[in-house]
Design a protein around this motif. Structure first.
Motif, PDB file in Angstrom:
ATOM      1  N   SER A 151       0.922  -1.094   0.016  1.00 31.03           N
ATOM      2  CA  SER A 151       0.009   0.191  -0.185  1.00 31.03           C
ATOM      3  C   SER A 151       0.700   1.224  -0.029  1.00 31.03           C
ATOM      4  O   SER A 151       0.412   2.482   0.051  1.00 31.03           O
ATOM      5  CB  SER A 151      -0.994   0.050   1.333  1.00 31.03           C
ATOM      6  N   GLY A 152       2.224   1.141   0.128  1.00 33.56           N
ATOM      7  CA  GLY A 152       3.010   2.295   0.040  1.00 33.56           C
ATOM      8  C   GLY A 152       3.738   2.575   1.194  1.00 33.56           C
ATOM      9  O   GLY A 152       4.605   3.764   1.232  1.00 33.56           O
ATOM     10  N   GLU A 153       3.636   1.751   2.295  1.00 34.27           N
ATOM     11  CA  GLU A 153       4.290   2.105   3.590  1.00 34.27           C
ATOM     12  C   GLU A 153       5.522   1.049   3.561  1.00 34.27           C
ATOM     13  O   GLU A 153       5.454  -0.058   4.276  1.00 34.27           O
ATOM     14  CB  GLU A 153       3.504   1.958   4.742  1.00 34.27           C
ATOM     15  N   GLY A 154       6.435   1.153   2.909  1.00 33.41           N
ATOM     16  CA  GLY A 154       7.785  -0.032   2.968  1.00 33.41           C
ATOM     17  C   GLY A 154       8.052  -0.200   4.305  1.00 33.41           C
ATOM     18  O   GLY A 154       8.173   0.641   5.141  1.00 33.41           O
ATOM     19  N   CYS A 155       8.485  -1.367   4.478  1.00 36.14           N
ATOM     20  CA  CYS A 155       8.955  -1.751   5.777  1.00 36.14           C
ATOM     21  C   CYS A 155      10.033  -3.004   5.619  1.00 36.14           C
ATOM     22  O   CYS A 155      10.222  -3.573   4.588  1.00 36.14           O
ATOM     23  CB  CYS A 155       7.914  -2.422   6.734  1.00 36.14           C
ATOM     24  N   VAL A 156      10.610  -3.320   6.662  1.00 38.74           N
ATOM     25  CA  VAL A 156      11.714  -4.214   6.990  1.00 38.74           C
ATOM     26  C   VAL A 156      11.553  -5.499   7.956  1.00 38.74           C
ATOM     27  O   VAL A 156      11.155  -4.877   9.058  1.00 38.74           O
ATOM     28  CB  VAL A 156      13.091  -3.585   7.094  1.00 38.74           C
ATOM     29  N   VAL A 157      11.777  -6.560   7.771  1.00 34.41           N
ATOM     30  CA  VAL A 157      11.753  -7.879   8.755  1.00 34.41           C
ATOM     31  C   VAL A 157      13.020  -8.319   8.781  1.00 34.41           C
ATOM     32  O   VAL A 157      13.566  -8.753   7.848  1.00 34.41           O
ATOM     33  CB  VAL A 157      10.638  -8.687   8.636  1.00 34.41           C
ATOM     34  N   VAL A 158      13.551  -8.270  10.059  1.00 41.38           N
ATOM     35  CA  VAL A 158      14.791  -8.996  10.198  1.00 41.38           C
ATOM     36  C   VAL A 158      14.472 -10.353  11.035  1.00 41.38           C
ATOM     37  O   VAL A 158      14.100 -10.390  11.860  1.00 41.38           O
ATOM     38  CB  VAL A 158      15.896  -8.165  10.762  1.00 41.38           C
ATOM     39  N   LEU A 159      14.891 -11.375  10.220  1.00 40.54           N
ATOM     40  CA  LEU A 159      14.396 -12.785  10.797  1.00 40.54           C
ATOM     41  C   LEU A 159      15.993 -13.422  11.148  1.00 40.54           C
ATOM     42  O   LEU A 159      16.809 -13.728  10.317  1.00 40.54           O
ATOM     43  CB  LEU A 159      14.348 -13.644   9.558  1.00 40.54           C
ATOM     44  N   THR A 160      16.036 -13.568  12.407  1.00 31.62           N
ATOM     45  CA  THR A 160      17.225 -14.039  13.056  1.00 31.62           C
ATOM     46  C   THR A 160      17.281 -15.478  13.520  1.00 31.62           C
ATOM     47  O   THR A 160      16.104 -15.715  14.017  1.00 31.62           O
ATOM     48  CB  THR A 160      18.001 -13.090  13.901  1.00 31.62           C
ATOM     49  N   VAL A 219       8.043  -1.525  -0.879  1.00 30.54           N
ATOM     50  CA  VAL A 219       8.795  -2.476  -0.822  1.00 30.54           C
ATOM     51  C   VAL A 219       8.863  -3.300   0.551  1.00 30.54           C
ATOM     52  O   VAL A 219       8.855  -2.562   1.542  1.00 30.54           O
ATOM     53  CB  VAL A 219      10.227  -1.866  -0.855  1.00 30.54           C
ATOM     54  N   LEU A 220       8.832  -4.487   0.409  1.00 33.49           N
ATOM     55  CA  LEU A 220       8.944  -5.316   1.826  1.00 33.49           C
ATOM     56  C   LEU A 220      10.335  -5.968   1.668  1.00 33.49           C
ATOM     57  O   LEU A 220      10.927  -6.850   0.868  1.00 33.49           O
ATOM     58  CB  LEU A 220       8.235  -6.522   2.198  1.00 33.49           C
ATOM     59  N   LEU A 221      11.520  -5.577   2.596  1.00 28.06           N
ATOM     60  CA  LEU A 221      12.890  -5.957   2.663  1.00 28.06           C
ATOM     61  C   LEU A 221      12.761  -7.081   3.820  1.00 28.06           C
ATOM     62  O   LEU A 221      12.693  -6.833   4.970  1.00 28.06           O
ATOM     63  CB  LEU A 221      13.833  -4.750   2.909  1.00 28.06           C
ATOM     64  N   LEU A 222      13.074  -8.162   3.363  1.00 29.37           N
ATOM     65  CA  LEU A 222      13.236  -9.396   4.400  1.00 29.37           C
ATOM     66  C   LEU A 222      14.718  -9.822   4.646  1.00 29.37           C
ATOM     67  O   LEU A 222      15.177 -10.401   3.654  1.00 29.37           O
ATOM     68  CB  LEU A 222      12.509 -10.536   4.170  1.00 29.37           C
ATOM     69  N   PHE A 241       9.223  -7.245  -3.267  1.00 29.90           N
ATOM     70  CA  PHE A 241       9.490  -8.217  -2.225  1.00 29.90           C
ATOM     71  C   PHE A 241      11.027  -8.570  -2.176  1.00 29.90           C
ATOM     72  O   PHE A 241      11.681  -9.197  -3.129  1.00 29.90           O
ATOM     73  CB  PHE A 241       8.816  -9.487  -2.356  1.00 29.90           C
ATOM     74  N   VAL A 242      11.794  -7.922  -1.595  1.00 30.78           N
ATOM     75  CA  VAL A 242      13.350  -8.013  -1.571  1.00 30.78           C
ATOM     76  C   VAL A 242      13.866  -9.082  -0.541  1.00 30.78           C
ATOM     77  O   VAL A 242      13.321  -8.806   0.790  1.00 30.78           O
ATOM     78  CB  VAL A 242      13.917  -6.689  -1.551  1.00 30.78           C
ATOM     79  N   ILE A 243      14.543 -10.106  -0.666  1.00 32.71           N
ATOM     80  CA  ILE A 243      15.005 -11.141   0.168  1.00 32.71           C
ATOM     81  C   ILE A 243      16.534 -10.876   0.191  1.00 32.71           C
ATOM     82  O   ILE A 243      17.426 -11.006  -0.812  1.00 32.71           O
ATOM     83  CB  ILE A 243      14.892 -12.522  -0.122  1.00 32.71           C
ATOM     84  N   PHE A 244      17.101 -10.650   1.347  1.00 29.18           N
ATOM     85  CA  PHE A 244      18.493 -10.723   1.442  1.00 29.18           C
ATOM     86  C   PHE A 244      18.960 -11.647   2.577  1.00 29.18           C
ATOM     87  O   PHE A 244      18.756 -11.453   3.930  1.00 29.18           O
ATOM     88  CB  PHE A 244      18.903  -9.032   2.106  1.00 29.18           C
ATOM     89  N   GLU A 245      19.630 -12.673   2.033  1.00 30.07           N
ATOM     90  CA  GLU A 245      20.021 -13.852   2.689  1.00 30.07           C
ATOM     91  C   GLU A 245      21.409 -13.847   3.333  1.00 30.07           C
ATOM     92  O   GLU A 245      22.132 -13.271   2.602  1.00 30.07           O
ATOM     93  CB  GLU A 245      19.842 -15.014   1.842  1.00 30.07           C
ATOM     94  N   ASP A 246      21.452 -14.293   4.618  1.00 28.97           N
ATOM     95  CA  ASP A 246      22.801 -14.394   5.325  1.00 28.97           C
ATOM     96  C   ASP A 246      23.480 -13.111   5.539  1.00 28.97           C
ATOM     97  O   ASP A 246      24.579 -13.087   5.190  1.00 28.97           O
ATOM     98  CB  ASP A 246      23.615 -15.380   4.632  1.00 28.97           C
TER      99      ASP A 246
END
Length: 789
Positions: free
Chosen positions: A23-32, A188-191, A159-164
């Motif tokens: 919807s236009g509110e980009g966010c980030v999730v850091v999965l550890t 953008v959702l950055l995981l 949907f951006v995935i940034f692994e390791d």
């Protein structure tokens, strides 16, 4: 891919964040989470959930083998997305890259030249890449990646995935930090996935959520076992041991279950398995590594292929593997197919262009650990040789990859050559942290070589390349930088005055100046002048003359300083452009520096109008050449001079500009000074402001970074500010600090003014106005009132 078990809450949270992003509110999730806990599995599961929605997926993979390869995950993504093929010419690759970037509506002139340059591809005629410093080129590259992401998000949610991320190189983390700042305005959702030890290099943001993955419950672990067995139940004692030993780590659950099924201890019935004989005590491995090794051991005919791939890295190509293994084609392909069927590796593409990836880094580690040290070293040597003979594009783009294999092979002299090449290449991109890592690794391998002139010459190459990287990241006066300079000088003496000696002496002199060791610096600059004149080195001579004038100025030798600075500027004016540019490599334009220093000398000698003319000329020259460090240099000297004149609005403007330049380009020295001058000026413009606290913080930051030069100017300007706020004791303490500094550093440029200020504090009736009027830009009626004239 087996369906996710026990991760419903995590997936639901990610889906909520995706809806915000779309919807236009980009966010980030850091999965550890720990290795094998299922981070990548969750990322792929979310990607599958989004297949029905219009969106773009971008995946970046970090690698333990490329933790110091600048922008490796972004470069690899570009090359995959553009579908580069081995054997293509640079021109063909450029055409593919251009088509990829333009397909999504990016600004061609902003994005194409920067990213083509990053991939070492030649530009077509319509594009132009001007000459620029490594830092400017790096900034342009990061901006291009960000512009490309903005273009993608303008078309569809991304949907951006940034692994390791724990293996990310410093420049990639810097790009991530810049991206995070812009993300709230993008679709953008950055995981980001990472192990628990990963420490994000960015501050906390409201749009960033961190999820720490826990291990599976016993019930979910049992469900995962049944997924692996296709719903067929295991004997209770086998199930109990699997669950007890895996302790809820999903990868361990999967691999141990497969290992047990492959032992032959179980017989398959209609809907269950039964034990064919009593369960031996050592039948079920106790660790994930042992489980993986057991599976590989049972694949004995193909284990050798897996081990070769493991020595290459997490990812390896069929072409490289074929050249190293030297197996018949059919044998090799059958072995790879068997490893794929066992789900130990995954395949992308078709043979002979296929690329294979180990299912998990732990699988690669297990395969490599089964090799004898001598056999591993032989494989590393073979891989390096194949790279050199058949993969010139890897040698050019990733010399650190070759250096790593040669180091592991024990071929230290050749490894050193590639570590040096890798360090220089990274430094040219202003990837200074990566360059430092490569160069230090190279110095380490030199320890294996025999002592002598050849070894000293090679070490000097490394130390000389390391110097500018440490100056850029830690400052020229940091203990690490000074130690490198001193070691380089020692090597120069042993090598009998090599060409690098002049630059190394200049670095040592600069370090002494910044650390406030002015008498030492004066001796060193005199020796440098003599050597530069003897060798006819014009650029070094320009910088040395300017340096001598600056040292004399700060030591309070005003007349002698002015004479030297005038001669230095005359020599600069008589020089050709090539020598001027070469001299600028030392940090700032010699002409700008000469004029700025001259302005201070003239002010102190009682010629304020001429001083202002020289200063204005310095700032105009810095702007004309467009050199950021010279601009910051000129703005700092201008801010101090205008503050001394009582022109605080003008001083504030110059300090603001100096600070902006410093923050944009990472000029640590000017950043602390500019913050302090800005705060001092603000306190005079608005006595009710809270600027005094910022001033003290800025001065502490400056000193803590190892800088001492110029600090007395801040004491001179801050003392009246404190006195105007009726802080008499604090003012006296500050003046005493300034006088102690003049004794310790011999920085006596403002010593007389400090004594005059002390007298005013001791004598002044605090009911009277202080020495500086608080009206902005009001020139002092009598410059002589500062006594320093």
């Amino acid at each position: 891919m087996t369906p996710l078990i026990g991760r419903d809450e995590e997936i639901e949270l990610l889906l909520r964040r995706w809806r915000h992003a779309a919807s236009g509110e980009g966010c980030v999730v850091v999965l550890t989470g720990e290795p094998g806990i299922g981070k990548s599995h969750i990322a792929l599961a979310l990607q599958e959930r989004l297949q029905a929605e219009p969106h773009i997926t971008v995946r970046h993979f970090c690698s333990a083998h490329h933790a110091n390869s600048a922008l490796y995950p972004f470069i690899a993504n570009l090359e995959r997305a553009a579908r580069f093929e081995r054997g293509e010419t640079p021109t063909e690759k450029f055409a593919k890259l251009e088509a990829l970037l333009l397909r999504f509506g990016a600004d061609a002139d902003r994005v194409v030249p920067a990213l083509a340059n990053l991939l070492s591809l030649p530009l077509r005629d319509r594009y132009r890449l001007p000459e620029m410093t490594p830092q400017t080129r790096k900034d342009m590259t990061l901006a291009a990646f960000l512009a490309q992401l903005e273009a993608l998000a303008a078309r569809q949610p991304v949907f951006v995935i940034f692994e390791d991320a724990h293996w990310a190189d410093p420049t990639s983390l810097e790009l991530l930090a810049v991206t995070l700042e812009k993300l709230p305005r993008l679709r953008v959702l950055l995981l980001i996935t990472a192990r628990p030890e990963f420490a994000p290099p960015w501050p906390g943001h409201a749009h960033v959520t961190t999820i720490s993955l826990t291990r599976l419950s016993r019930r979910n672990g049992a469900a995962l076992v049944e997924r692996v067995t296709a719903g067929k139940t295991l004997p209770e004692e086998v199930m109990h041991q699997i669950l007890a030993r895996t302790d809820g780590v999903p990868l361990f659950v999967e691999e141990l279950t497969k290992a047990v099924l492959e032992t032959g201890l179980l017989q398959e019935r209609d809907d269950h398995y039964t034990l064919s004989r009593p369960l031996p005590s050592m039948a079920i491995p106790t660790t994930l590594s042992a489980s993986l090794m057991a599976r590989l051991d049972r694949l004995a005919p193909v284990k050798y292929v897996a081990q070769i791939g493991a020595v290459v890295g997490r990812e390896f190509s069929y072409e490289l593997l074929s050249a190293v293994a030297e197996l018949p084609r059919q044998t090799l392909e059958e072995a790879l197919a068997q490893l794929v069927r066992a789900e130990l590796i995954f395949c992308r593409g078709e043979i002979p262009r296929a690329v294979y990836t180990f299912k998990h880094a732990l699988v690669r580690d297990a395969a490599e650990s089964g090799l004898l040290k001598s056999r591993r070293a032989t494989l590393h040597a073979t891989i390096a040789d194949v790279f050199e003979q058949q993969f010139p594009e890897i040698v050019e783009a990733q010399p650190e990859t070759l250096a790593l294999h040669l180091t592991e092979a024990g071929l230290f002299e050749k490894a050193g050559e590639y570590w040096l090449q890798a360090g220089r290449k990274a430094a040219m991109r202003s990837a200074n942290l990566e360059a430092i890592a490569h160069l230090r690794k190279g110095i380490e391998v030199l320890a294996h070589l025999a002592d002598g002139a050849r070894k000293d010459r090679r070490e000097l190459d490394f130390q000389f390349a390391l110097g500018p990287c440490l100056i850029a990241t830690q400052g020229p006066a940091s203990p690490h930088a000074v130690a490198i300079f001193a070691r380089a000088r020692e090597l120069c003496q042993r090598l009998e005055d090599p060409p690098e000696q002049l630059q190394i002496m200049f670095w040592l002199t600069t370090a002494s100046v910044i650390r406030g060791e002015l008498p030492v610096a004066e001796e060193m600059i005199s020796a440098l002048l003599e050597l530069a004149e003897a060798r006819g080195d014009r650029p070094t001579l320009l910088n040395a003359m300017r340096g001598q004038g600056m040292i004399r100025l700060f030591m309070g030798h005003l007349t002698g300083a002015h004479e030297v600075i005038v001669r230095a500027f005359d020599a600069f004016e008589a020089s050709n452009e090539q020598d001027r540019l070469a001299a600028r490599a030392a940090g700032q334009d010699a002409g700008v520096a000469d004029l700025a220093l001259m302005s201070w000398a003239l002010w102190l000698l009682g010629r304020p109008d001429t001083a202002l003319e020289r200063l204005d000329t310095a700032v105009r020259r810095a702007d004309a050449i467009g050199h950021p460090h010279s601009q910051a240099y000129g703005c700092y000297y201008a801010s101090i001079l205008h503050a001394l004149r009582g022109e605080f609005l003008t001083a504030h403007g110059y300090a603001e500009r100096c600070l902006a330049l410093s923050e944009e380009h990472g000029f640590r020295q000017w950043r602390g000074l500019a913050r302090a001058v800005r705060g001092i000026s603000a306190s005079f413009l608005d006595p009710s402001s809270a600027a005094l606290a910022e001033i003290q913080a800025a001065m502490n930051e400056y000193r803590n970074a190892g800088y001492q030069l110029g600090i007395t100017a801040l004491y001179v300007l801050l003392s009246p500010a404190l006195l105007s706020s009726r802080q008499r004791e604090a003012t006296l303490d500050l003046i005493e600090q300034g006088l102690a500094t003049t004794s310790r550093n011999s920085e006596r440029i403002f010593e007389a003014e400090l004594y005059r200020l002390k007298a005013r504090v001791l004598l002044v009736d605090l009911r009277l106005p202080t020495i500086f009027e608080t009206r902005p830009n009001r020139k002092l009626e009598s410059p002589e009132s500062l006594m320093i004239l």
